[in-house]
Design a protein around this motif. Sequence first.
Motif, PDB file in Angstrom:
ATOM      1  N   PRO A   1      19.345  39.485 -23.472  1.00  0.00           N
ATOM      2  CA  PRO A   1      19.389  40.444 -22.497  1.00  0.00           C
ATOM      3  C   PRO A   1      20.905  40.549 -22.094  1.00  0.00           C
ATOM      4  CG  PRO A   1      17.414  39.139 -22.006  1.00  0.00           C
ATOM      5  CD  PRO A   1      18.400  38.441 -23.115  1.00  0.00           C
ATOM      6  N   LEU A   2      21.454  41.648 -21.924  1.00  0.00           N
ATOM      7  CA  LEU A   2      22.842  41.963 -21.652  1.00  0.00           C
ATOM      8  C   LEU A   2      23.051  41.633 -20.378  1.00  0.00           C
ATOM      9  CD1 LEU A   2      23.559  45.318 -23.645  1.00  0.00           C
ATOM     10  CD2 LEU A   2      24.090  42.909 -24.518  1.00  0.00           C
ATOM     11  N   GLU A   3      24.107  41.087 -19.849  1.00  0.00           N
ATOM     12  CA  GLU A   3      24.569  40.842 -18.645  1.00  0.00           C
ATOM     13  C   GLU A   3      25.438  41.640 -18.129  1.00  0.00           C
ATOM     14  OE1 GLU A   3      24.835  40.189 -15.024  1.00  0.00           O
ATOM     15  OE2 GLU A   3      23.441  38.365 -16.034  1.00  0.00           O
ATOM     16  N   LYS A   4      24.714  42.886 -17.310  1.00  0.00           N
ATOM     17  CA  LYS A   4      25.622  44.082 -17.267  1.00  0.00           C
ATOM     18  C   LYS A   4      26.552  43.876 -16.232  1.00  0.00           C
ATOM     19  CE  LYS A   4      22.972  46.725 -19.555  1.00  0.00           C
ATOM     20  NZ  LYS A   4      22.255  47.925 -19.224  1.00  0.00           N
ATOM     21  N   SER A   5      26.595  42.769 -15.296  1.00  0.00           N
ATOM     22  CA  SER A   5      27.655  42.564 -14.376  1.00  0.00           C
ATOM     23  C   SER A   5      29.001  42.082 -15.288  1.00  0.00           C
ATOM     24  CB  SER A   5      27.500  41.417 -13.572  1.00  0.00           C
ATOM     25  OG  SER A   5      27.347  40.106 -14.322  1.00  0.00           O
ATOM     26  N   LEU A   6      28.990  41.752 -16.665  1.00  0.00           N
ATOM     27  CA  LEU A   6      30.128  41.398 -17.406  1.00  0.00           C
ATOM     28  C   LEU A   6      30.395  42.446 -18.315  1.00  0.00           C
ATOM     29  CD1 LEU A   6      29.089  37.755 -18.655  1.00  0.00           C
ATOM     30  CD2 LEU A   6      30.365  38.668 -16.521  1.00  0.00           C
ATOM     31  N   ILE A   7      29.476  43.523 -18.327  1.00  0.00           N
ATOM     32  CA  ILE A   7      30.043  45.053 -18.942  1.00  0.00           C
ATOM     33  C   ILE A   7      30.281  46.024 -18.156  1.00  0.00           C
ATOM     34  CG2 ILE A   7      29.048  46.081 -20.903  1.00  0.00           C
ATOM     35  CD1 ILE A   7      27.211  43.980 -21.586  1.00  0.00           C
ATOM     36  N   PRO A   8      31.287  46.264 -17.594  1.00  0.00           N
ATOM     37  CA  PRO A   8      31.508  47.147 -16.478  1.00  0.00           C
ATOM     38  C   PRO A   8      32.008  48.611 -17.221  1.00  0.00           C
ATOM     39  CG  PRO A   8      33.582  45.615 -16.546  1.00  0.00           C
ATOM     40  CD  PRO A   8      32.284  44.764 -16.911  1.00  0.00           C
ATOM     41  N   ASN A   9      32.426  48.215 -18.478  1.00  0.00           N
ATOM     42  CA  ASN A   9      32.617  49.547 -19.226  1.00  0.00           C
ATOM     43  C   ASN A   9      31.607  50.433 -19.428  1.00  0.00           C
ATOM     44  OD1 ASN A   9      35.487  49.532 -19.137  1.00  0.00           O
ATOM     45  ND2 ASN A   9      35.732  48.254 -20.798  1.00  0.00           N
TER      46      ASN A   9
END
Length: 366
Positions: free
Chosen positions: A114-122
Amino acid sequence: MRSTRRIAAAAAGAFALALVATSCSTGGGGGEALDPEADLSEQSLTVSIWSDYYPEDLAEQFEEATGVKTTIVNHTTNEDIVAKLTASADSGIDVAFVSGQYAQALGEQGLLEPLEKSLIPNEKNLYPEAMELAYDEGNVYSEPYAWGTTGLCYRPDLTGYAPTSWNDLLNPKPELVGKTTMLSTDRWLAMPALKAEGHSLNTTDDAELEEAKAQLLETKPTLLAYDDTTFYSKLVSGEAALVEAWDGWCNYGIAEDPSIQFVIPEEGADLWVDTMTVLKSSKNKEAAMAFVNYILDPKVQSWVAENILYKVPNQAAMEALDPALVEQYPTLGITVDELFEQEVIVDLGEDTTKYVDLNAEVLATN
């Protein structure tokens, strides 16, 4: 899209069977909390993507930006990369680019982190609609890289009119017999016939698929060829007048002959998406998330639109495109609303074999 992205019918069947056979535990690991303060320079990354679908110096760019030693390997088809991902508990791949329905299947089989959205601000650069794609709503396991649709690519000087319907391809005018081509891969071979009858391109209804098969068998003698790779060249040379085409590929014809045009048939078409996923087996998940984030930078996504001539789901990138480029390649101007009038292709699980069988029978019939 690159021709090698597309999957041969037999390979699609193998893909479906491979996923059915793979247990949810395959891949191991995953689920642990990621460290936002991790030293990325201590991690390395292996990314698998289709060839000719990214900047040649992408690995160097990312390494310079983050300190992550990066290796990019190429796969030829979705089935190719899926076979690698399901062959062992650890494929050695950290980030894999796959089409949306394959991200769905891999996610459902427990192979994706599952993607860690806090590490993908873009992610904020995406169109809001890009968070609502049916194969992975909310982008839980995947982030979109490029998207588009399928339609009719044609030479008005050779057709003598502007086609508007899939029936212009399926039941061509006498003067166009022997001057049309269709895509040969499973979901795209069936789509014109399904859409022409008002059916879903994701249908699993046996009667609807039989109806589509009957139409495709009737159409077959009128074709110049089934062609997934050189159809736009046939338009340029004049060998073909009307072809089924992915929108980005039609642009390659337009680059050589500006008179070539593209239209989405009135019955509708597909919305295909190519995505980025992080493998659960990856030991470099922070670096993998950083890579996904890097790709979603508008400058990187602009390169895709400007050089591959595909639309991207990145609103900031699309709004920065030179209007002259959109004027030259009108498919780049297809709006998000127009795209979302089309059907998102989703994984059909075991029912994928119905399309494999249809494809094989149509192509094998003399």
